[in-house]
Design a protein around this motif. Sequence first.
Motif, PDB file in Angstrom:
ATOM      1  N   UNK A  37       0.821  -1.207   0.000  1.00 39.81           N
ATOM      2  CA  UNK A  37       0.000   0.000   0.000  1.00 39.81           C
ATOM      3  C   UNK A  37       0.865   1.272   0.000  1.00 39.81           C
ATOM      4  N   UNK A  38       2.030   1.169   0.602  1.00 37.95           N
ATOM      5  CA  UNK A  38       2.839   2.375   0.804  1.00 37.95           C
ATOM      6  C   UNK A  38       3.972   2.444  -0.206  1.00 37.95           C
ATOM      7  N   UNK A  39       3.629   2.398  -1.485  1.00 39.93           N
ATOM      8  CA  UNK A  39       4.694   2.299  -2.471  1.00 39.93           C
ATOM      9  C   UNK A  39       5.462   3.606  -2.611  1.00 39.93           C
ATOM     10  N   UNK A  40       4.819   4.735  -2.291  1.00 34.77           N
ATOM     11  CA  UNK A  40       5.542   6.005  -2.374  1.00 34.77           C
ATOM     12  C   UNK A  40       6.694   6.046  -1.378  1.00 34.77           C
ATOM     13  N   UNK A  41       6.497   5.348  -0.260  1.00 32.79           N
ATOM     14  CA  UNK A  41       7.573   5.217   0.721  1.00 32.79           C
ATOM     15  C   UNK A  41       8.778   4.547   0.069  1.00 32.79           C
ATOM     16  N   UNK A  67      10.351   6.931  -2.304  1.00 34.28           N
ATOM     17  CA  UNK A  67      11.082   7.948  -1.545  1.00 34.28           C
ATOM     18  C   UNK A  67      12.423   7.435  -1.064  1.00 34.28           C
ATOM     19  N   UNK A  68      12.404   6.233  -0.488  1.00 30.97           N
ATOM     20  CA  UNK A  68      13.655   5.681   0.048  1.00 30.97           C
ATOM     21  C   UNK A  68      14.648   5.436  -1.080  1.00 30.97           C
ATOM     22  N   UNK A 112      14.867   7.020  -3.855  1.00 34.34           N
ATOM     23  CA  UNK A 112      15.403   8.299  -4.326  1.00 34.34           C
ATOM     24  C   UNK A 112      16.431   8.863  -3.350  1.00 34.34           C
TER      25      UNK A 112
END
Lengths: 328, 287
Positions: free
Chosen positions: A292-296, A299-300, A302
Motif C-alpha cells: 500500500x505504501x509504495x511512495x515510501x 522515496x527511500x 530516491x
Amino acid sequence: MAQGDGTRADSETALQRRDPYAINWRLVAAVVVLQAVLLVVSPPLVVFALIEVMIFALYASALNLLLSFSGMVSFGHAVYFGLGAYGLALSITHFDFPIVLGIIAGPLVSAFFGLVYGILCVQLTAIYAAMLTLACAEVTYAVVFQWFDVTGGDSGISGHVPTMLGLAPHQFGLVVLCVVTVAILMLWRVVYSPLGLTIRAVGQNPARAAALGHGRKSVQLIAFVISAFFSGVAGTLFGIFHGNVFPDYVGVLFTVDGLLMVVLGGLYSFGAGIYGAIVYKLLDNLAAHYFQYWQLVVGVIIVIVVIVSPSGIAGLVRRVVERIGRRL
Amino acid sequence: MLFVQVMQGVMEGIFLFLIASGLTLIFGVSRIVNFAHGSFYMVGAFLTYQIYPWIAEGTALGFFVTILICGLLVAALGLLFEVFLLRRVYHAEELMQLVLTLAAVLIIRDVTKFLWGLDDVTVSLPDALSGAAVIGGTYLPTYQLVMVGVGVVVLAAVWGFLKFTHAGIILRAATDDRGMVALLGTNQAHVFSSVFAIGCFLAGIAGGFAAAFESINYLLDTRVIVLAFIVVVIGGLGNFYGALYASLAVGILKALGLLFAPRLSMVIIFLLMAVVLLIRSLRRTTE
C-alpha cells in the motif's frame, strides 16, 4: 614533423573509433525489436503497462533535455504534457478537426504554450525561474479546472477520440513504439547537434557561453520550446491511449512524476528519462499492487540514489557496461 | 462581512507566516528550498492530535504546552533529517537538494498514512478558546484573536532573537555571506543545523495550531507548501520581514478573493507571484 604525423594518425584512429554521439542503430534496432516482441506476446494488462512506460519515457526524456542539459528546472512540466492531450481534445470538440489534424494540433498547442511561458521563465534564473514555471503551471491548471464550458472542468473531456484509436492494445502499442522511438531519436539529435552543444554550453556555464556569443535567454527558450513540444507528443499519445483528458494531466502530480523519473534515471545522461520511466512505472505497477505504501519505497530509493549514486540508474548501467566491455 | 473576512485573512496570514518564516530562514542560510517543510507542518498537526489527550485535554494551558512539545518534537525530526541526509547534498546541484526534500515528502506522507490512517481527524479546541468575542458589533471567534496574539509573540521572539542574541547575529551574517562567516571561525554545520531546527520548530507549532482549527489529513502537506512557497517568493527568498508582509498580503487576498471571486482566488495569488518575480528580474537587469 613527427609530431604532425602523430596527430594525423591520432585523428584517423579517432575517426575509425565510433563517434559516441552517432546514433547506435544496432542498439536502437535491438531495443525496438525486443519491445515489439514484448508488445505482441504479452497479455493486455502487461501491454497497457508497456504503453504507459513508453509514453512516460518520452515525457521524461523531454523534461530531461531541460534538467540535464539546458540548466533549467521546470516545476510545471505537466502543463505541456497535459495540454497536448487537451489540444487534441479541444481541437476535435470545439473546432471539429478531424482526428488526424487533432493529433498534430496537440503537440503544437504544447509548443505554443512552451513559447509563451518560456519567454517569461527565461527572464529569470535558477530557483526563481523554477518558481515561475510553477506559477505558470498552477494558473494553467486553475483555468483548465474551472473553465467548465470549454474544458469540462473536473469531469474532463472524453469520447472525442476512440480509445487507442479503436486498435487492439498490441497494435496501438506498436504505433506508440514507432512514435516514441522516432521522437526520442530526434531528441538525441537535438542534444548532440551543434544546437545541443550550445544548449549544453549555456547549461554548464552561461557566462562563458555568452562570451562566445550565445545569449542564455534565447538558447534556453529554444530548449524550452523543444521540450514542451515533445512533452506534448507524449501527452497527446496519453490522451489517445485513455481516450479522455482530465485536469490531473496538467496537475502537479504528473510534474513530480517526471522529475522523480529523471532523477531516478540519473541526471546528466541522455538515457535518464528512459531508465527512470521504466523503473518508476515498474514500481508504480508492482509495488502499488503488493504494498500500500509504495511512495515510501520510491522515496527511500530516491534518497539512496541522491546520497549514494547521484548518477542514478544511467550511471549504474554505464558502469556495468564499461566493466563488461573491459572483460571482453 | 468585509471585516470578518479580512480577520479571517489575517489569521490565515499568520499561519502562513509561521510556516513561511521557517522556510525563508532556512533558504537564506543554507540555500536549500525545502519541499518537506509542509510535511513537518503536517507532522506537527498530527502530533498535536496524538499528544493533546495525554497532556490535559480541554484546558488552554495543556493546549499550549502540547503545541510547544510538538514543535520541539518536529524540530528534532527536522534535525535528524538535516544531519543524516540533507547535510550530504549541500554541495550537490540544486536539483539534487530539491529532489531529496521531495523524497522526504513522499516518505513522511506514507508514514503519516501508516500511523494515522487516511481519514480526517480533528482536535477539539479547549473551552476557553472556543467562544467568540464581540468587537465593533461583529462576532469574532476567540481562537482568531488568540492566533493574532500567537503571531505577534512569535514575530517578537524571532525578531528579538535575530536582533539581540549572538546566535541571531551569526544567523543574519550567514544569510548575508555564509562563506565569510565560516572564514571568521563559525562552524557552518552548526549554523545550518540550528536554522533548520528553528524552521522546523516554527512549522511544527503552526501545524499544532492548525490542527485545532481545521480537520487534518495526510494531504495537508501539499495544500500548505505551495502557498508557503508563494509567500516566500513574494517576500523575497531569505527575507524574514518580507515573508511577514507577503503572508499577510496573501492571506488577506485569498480571503477577499473567496468573497468576491471564489473561482479565481488562487489564480490571483499565482499571478501576483509571477508579476513580483518578473518585476524583480526587470529591476535586476536595469541595475
